[in-house]
Enzyme design. Structure first.
Site, PDB file in Angstrom:
ATOM      1  N   LYS A 177       5.300 -14.356   5.181  1.00  0.00           N
ATOM      2  CA  LYS A 177       3.874 -14.186   4.918  1.00  0.00           C
ATOM      3  C   LYS A 177       3.020 -15.168   5.714  1.00  0.00           C
ATOM      4  CE  LYS A 177       4.511 -11.945   0.474  1.00  0.00           C
ATOM      5  NZ  LYS A 177       4.405 -12.005  -0.996  1.00  0.00           N
ATOM      6  N   ARG A 178       3.676 -16.059   6.448  1.00  0.00           N
ATOM      7  CA  ARG A 178       2.934 -16.940   7.344  1.00  0.00           C
ATOM      8  C   ARG A 178       2.633 -16.262   8.684  1.00  0.00           C
ATOM      9  NH1 ARG A 178       6.856 -20.232   5.118  1.00  0.00           N
ATOM     10  NH2 ARG A 178       8.181 -19.957   6.958  1.00  0.00           N
TER      11      ARG A 178
END
Length: 322
Positions: free
Chosen positions: A255-256
């Site tokens: 999710k980064r």
């Protein structure tokens, strides 16, 4: 009168954690879970896995649900929020304690890492049983220094129930001996939060889930969850672990990776059919560049097609450029 030959309805689930926007890998797993349920005429349950206080973000959870609906990946039941189900998990933990199956563990993360090498397949550490046989006096003394986590005793290798086998719909026959592959594992953290393995088993059991579709990185959780299902009286669901998507440079998506989250993909491709088509093309269910809705893919879906692409899948440059 019930017909004993009636086929059980498939009940699947999608269980995102609201720790950020879904990326292409999350979307791929969600699409496969949705297609499997829809192709069999089953039901899909949506569960928000926000047990960790750091993930209890209702705004992000709503964004996740809005994104799923925009893609056409609707659900039939839920959403359920794990943060609202704490009493249910504590009741299950209490049952395990009453059976003498749990014990307090005072090991720190640093001590665990120093005691053993990580498991080769997923980097987790095999617990060596350091706190398994502490005396009441030793427990009382250690309680003065720090709160304990709670571990579940697993059968020793000589026990006929120590090994669990199942046929994964993508990766085929799997077998694991709990004592040597993971050791006694956590069912409650030292801060009181119920551990993932216990919460998932209780939720899947009470929600009637018959099929678990998730990323290949969670394949190693299956034996632990099957053991808990047996202890708590829940049936074993079928399992399908889908390949992970990796970036062109070989890194696992997270999710980064803002360049591959749904916010960026929406801006790049505009239409849900463009994103769905690219995800489906990764396993040969759509032609490269084809735009197709999730509904239109239902008739094309098969686990054989997914299994033919087992192994990490590169999310090619097509996902990074329009």
């Amino acid at each position: 009168m019930n017909n004993p030959t009636t086929k059980q309805q498939v009940v699947g689930r999608f269980a995102p954690t609201p720790s950020g926007r879904m990326h292409a890998g999350n979307l791929f797993s969600a699409l496969m879970a949705w297609l499997s349920v829809r192709s069999s005429g089953g039901r899909l349950v949506l569960r928000i896995e926000d047990l960790d206080p750091r993930a209890q973000d209702r705004h992000t959870a709503q964004v996740l649900m809005d994104d799923l609906e925009w893609l056409g990946l609707t659900w039939d039941e839920g959403p359920y929020y794990q943060s609202e189900r704490g009493d249910i998990y504590l009741d299950a933990l209490g049952r395990l304690r009453q059976e003498g199956l749990t014990y307090p563990c005072f090991c720190t993360r640093a001590e665990l890492h120093a005691a053993t090498a990580p498991h080769a397949s997923d980097g987790t550490y095999i617990y060596q049983g350091t706190c398994r046989n502490l005396t009441p006096e030793e427990v009382a003394e250690r309680l003065k220094r720090r709160p304990p986590a709670t571990r579940l005793r697993v059968p020793m290798p000589a026990d006929p129930h120590s090994s669990y086998s199942f046929v994964d719909k993508v990766y085929g026959l799997q077998s694991e001996v709990l004592a040597s592959e993971c050791g006694d594992f956590l069912v409650q953290r030292s801060d009181g939060v119920i551990a993932y393995q216990l919460a998932v088993v209780v939720d899947d059991g009470l929600m009637g889930v018959t099929e678990v579709v998730r990323g290949h990185d969670l394949l190693g959780s299956s034996a632990r969850q099957m053991y808990l299902q047996d202890l708590l009286g829940f049936p074993h669901p079928a399992y399908a672990h889908v390949p992970l998507l990796i970036a062109p440079d070989g890194r696992r998506l997270s999710k980064r990776d803002a360049d591959l989250d749904l916010g960026a993909l929406k801006e790049r491709f505009r239409r849900p059919e463009a994103i769905i088509g690219r995800l489906a093309s990764l396993v040969g269910m759509a032609e490269p560049g084809e735009e197709v809705s999730a509904d239109r893919l239902v008739g094309r879906f098969s686990w054989e097609a997914v299994a033919a692409h087992r192994g990490d899948i590169v999310a090619s440059e097509e996902f990074l450029t329009k």
